[in-house]
Enzyme design. Structure first.
Site: not given
Length: 831
Positions: A400, A463, A486
């Site tokens: 991530c 995250h 994202d």
């Protein structure tokens, strides 16, 4: 006898006559004359002696200097005369040259009146334009003259200097600019623009229209100002210039000129008419112009910073970013290349490779032998340029923070304000319930066990996603500003792996019915964690919830426009911390506004299983400072009876797992039953469980994350029973690399950096590799390292060279099979 003189006499100077009356007077006169003659003789002898005496050296030097001065004076007079004659001659020659030049110009004008205007060359005026457009940091603008390109921002005028073969005559000449972009350009699609230069020099009348005007003229040099509209398509534009001339026969002749380099047009957050305009332009020093920063990792109680070189200005990166944008949008250049909403969504899709041959392959398995470990990356340019060199073959591997860092690079490169944001205890809702559901079942011994098969939801230790800044013209004005996107492939949105843009303001209020992907992002930061006991398909027992678990902290780098300078390891007790944006995403936990937001989000839920039964015995973890990987540690927790009545606690046990930071379990470390007890009203009891390094070292995951599950059964009145469960995450700390190097140097100077850290493990660190980097330093390839013995210090000295002026960040990452991603950083002021 005496007889007087009887003769005559005359008077002399003695008062006596010429004839002396006495003889002794005559003797006196003779004596005086003799003395006079003697004095005269002596004087003549002295004069003769002076003439014959030799002259001294001093006198000779004096005469010599006088002769030299005289000679120099005469020479200066001669040179002055010659200079004057030369100046007179030069002036005559200049006058002659001037008359000849005037004659040539007269003849040239006469000939020019009989031929059309043509353009010999175009000066893109790159230094001045790039400085005015905040694009002078792009290496593309500093390449050799035959390779450099102009980079400007839309909605703002830039200037071109046209080199003509004759003076521009407004009565006879016209200039027409022709801009094109993309394949099969056309005026209808807005990819083929024709502009006639306004000779009156008037400013643009509308910010959404192209405009060109005549700024100035210096003989055969003409300066033209070009204003791309505030909604111009971003990307590379080609420029053709047509010079049109009215000939004596009343025909119009055209001469075409093609510019050899492209003009790169970006978004413009400095322009008030641009959709990405940011009123506080000081923040753009961070969110657009800063190419050095950090992404945050770890857990909410012990945060780690990983220094990152975004490298959006490095040579070749902008070209790759434009290519990615076109690829994500189907190679069709159109209005979607103007709208930051569609561009941001396209970027979130193309940075992962799941369904569109994007940049990065995600891998959370721990096996990276056929690629590069995600922990090894320290800059975005290596990833993007490798993707370009391999002609679009996805780069292996990313997680991530790597996805987020690459997104930051792409967005900042094209002018979209962007930051990486880390959410600690970030939830991953898989079923659209806007809650995180943990499912437990009872085993044969009566203990509650986590049912992994029925638990699809998870909570990541952290995250990392991105926020981008824009006006949402497709929504209400209240949703302008920061938007979440994202690129980490988690869930499908519109049949592809992408996410956002989701307005942060809507996330905070729980308005999950607007675009894009609001329910998923809301669940990440503010979902309630509900624990269920699964009995059968029709019976789900709600064992309680945790309303404060998710989104514990949400951090980003401080927007100071500088490299990251805080500590690489940040605990809850430290005063220094990253930029806390938690309040942007949620109201204070437990407040009326926060609960209302959760209720609003629940209206978008697709799943509902039942209401919670409140429990009066709770499990609380005792917070401790970070434990170092390789050392023994202790887990402590309390059972707290919130009721006035005593409670019987049975089936108490603790499970410890090693897990990846995504919540996926890697290994079970141990299962430890604990004795039951009677807990009096309003009392609590503390438990301690020791964990030895030998218990977990061979089971640990790469981020050293742990999950502890504590559960028990509580007997109440009337044979009622409650199940209580506590799930908690923590991580073990890794050592930081200490860097000792000069704090300042000159550009081009070679520096020595001394690196060291301690291996706390009782075993050697193997398969070691060192990575070094920094935007302001010449690139160094990875350096393989020898094994680091157990409980020992690792030391190394490396040489690096500064390549640009400014406050620069030097970073290192040490990877080993046992403990990856040991990092360090230092700042150097390059002069």
């Amino acid at each position: 006898m005496y007889s007087p003189y009887s003769g005559g006499y005359s008077m002399d100077r003695y008062g006596v006559g010429r004839h002396r009356p006495y003889p002794w007077m005559r003797d006196l006169e003779e004596m005086a004359a003799s003395s006079r003659r003697r004095r005269e003789r002596v004087a003549r002898q002295r004069e003769d002696s002076e003439e014959r005496r030799p002259r001294s050296v001093k006198e000779e030097d004096k005469e010599k200097r006088e002769r030299e001065r005289e000679k120099k004076r005469k020479e200066e007079e001669r040179l002055e005369k010659e200079k004057k004659e030369a100046e007179e001659l030069l002036e005559k020659m200049k006058e002659k040259e001037r008359r000849e030049k005037e004659e040539r110009e007269r003849l040239e004008k006469e000939r020019a009146s009989k031929r059309p205007l043509s353009i010999k060359d175009v000066d893109m005026n790159i230094p001045d334009n790039c400085k005015a457009h905040h694009t002078d940091k792009f290496e593309l603008t500093h390449l050799p003259e035959d390779k450099r390109e102009l980079v400007v921002r839309r909605g703002q005028e830039f200037s071109l200097i046209l080199k003509l073969d004759q003076e521009y005559d407004k009565a006879k000449h016209d200039l027409v600019l022709h801009f094109t972009t993309g394949p099969n350009s056309s005026p209808i699609a807005g990819t083929d623009i024709t502009l006639t230069v306004d000779e009156n020099g008037r400013a643009p009348t509308h910010p959404e229209n192209w405009h060109a005007r005549l700024i100035g003229q210096n003989k055969t040099d003409v300066t033209v100002g070009v204003s791309p509209p505030c909604n111009c398509f971003v990307g590379e534009w080609s420029l053709f210039i047509s010079a049109q001339s009215k000939m004596p026969d009343k025909n119009v002749q055209k001469e075409e000129f093609e510019c050899s380099s492209d003009i790169n047009i970006l978004l413009n957050p400095w322009c008030k008419d641009d959709q990405v305009y940011m009123k506080d332009t000081n923040l753009l020093e961070e969110y657009v112009l800063n190419d050095q920063g950090a992404v945050f990792q770890g857990s909410s109680d012990h945060i780690g910073a990983k220094v990152w070189n975004f490298a959006q200005f490095e040579e070749g990166v902008l070209e790759v970013c434009f290519s990615l944008l076109r690829k994500s949008l189907g190679y069709k250049v159109g209005p979607h290349m103007s709208n930051p909403v569609t561009m941001a969504r396209a970027i979130s899709a193309i940075v992962n490779s799941n369904d569109d041959d994007g940049v990065l392959v995600g891998n959370w398995s721990g096996d990276y032998d056929d690629g590069t470990s995600p922990t090894a990356w320290i800059n975005s340019s290596d990833i993007l340029l490798q993707y370009s060199r391999n002609k679009g073959e996805a780069v292996r591997y990313g997680q991530c923070w790597v996805f987020s860092a690459v997104v930051t690079t792409v967005c900042r490169a094209i002018g979209l304000p962007c930051k990486s944001v880390t959410c600690f205890d970030s939830a991953h809702d898989t079923d659209g319930s806007t809650t995180i559901d943990y499912v437990f079942t009872r085993n044969a011994d009566g203990y509650l066990k986590r049912d992994r098969d029925r638990t699809d939801d998870s909570i990541w230790n952290f995250h990392v996603w991105n926020e981008v800044w824009m006006a949402r013209k497709d929504l209400k004005n209240e949703y302008d500003g920061w938007q979440v996107i994202d690129a980490t492939p988690q869930e499908i949105s519109d049949d592809i792996f992408c996410c956002g843009p989701a307005p942060v303001a809507a996330i905070k209020t729980g308005n999950c019915k607007i675009l894009y992907d609001l329910p998923f992002v809301f669940a990440e930061v503010n979902s309630d964690v509900i624990r269920w006991e699964y009995v059968n398909k029709l019976t789900w027992i709600n064992m309680g919830s945790d309303t404060k678990r998710t989104g514990a902290k949400i951090f980003s780098k401080n927007p100071d426009g500088k490299p990251y300078t805080d500590s690489l390891t940040i605990s809850r007790w430290q005063k220094s911390s990253p930029h806390d944006v938690t309040s942007d995403y949620k109201f204070p936990e437990g407040s009326r506004e926060e609960r209302r937001a959760v209720d609003n989000a629940a209206q978008a839920s697709r799943v509902f299983r039942g209401k919670q039964t409140p429990n009066d015995v709770k499990i609380e973890m005792v917070e401790k400072d970070g434990m170092m990987v390789g050392e023994d540690f202790t887990i402590e927790f309390r059972l707290v009876n919130t009721s006035q009545k005593k409670r019987e606690v049975s089936s108490l046990h603790l499970e410890l797992y090693s897990k990846f930071y995504t919540g996926e379990i890697k290994s079970k470390i141990f299962f430890k039953p604990l004795p039951g007890l009677t807990l009096e009203g309003k009392k609590d009891k503390t438990f301690s469980v020791d964990v030895k390094s030998k218990d977990y070292l061979d089971k640990i995951a790469e981020q050293a994350n742990m999950e502890v599950i504590i559960s028990a059964t509580v007997a109440k009145e009337n044979n009622n029973k409650d199940n209580i469960v506590k799930v908690d995450n923590f991580r073990l700390r890794r050592a930081d690399i200490e860097i000792k190097m000069p704090t300042s140097c000159k550009k081009g100077e070679e520096l020595t950096a001394h690196l060291n850290f301690k291996n706390h493990l009782p075993v050697p660190m193997t398969k070691c590799v060192l990575y070094l980097g920094g935007a302001g330093f010449e690139k160094i390839e990875k350096i393989p390292q020898k094994d680091v013995p157990a409980k020992s210090d690792w030391k190394l000295s490396v040489k690096v060279k500064a390549k640009r002026v400014g406050l620069e960040q030097f970073s290192v990452t040490f990877d080993s099979q046992e403990v990856p991603d040991i990092t360090g950083r230092a700042e150097v002021q390059v002069k």
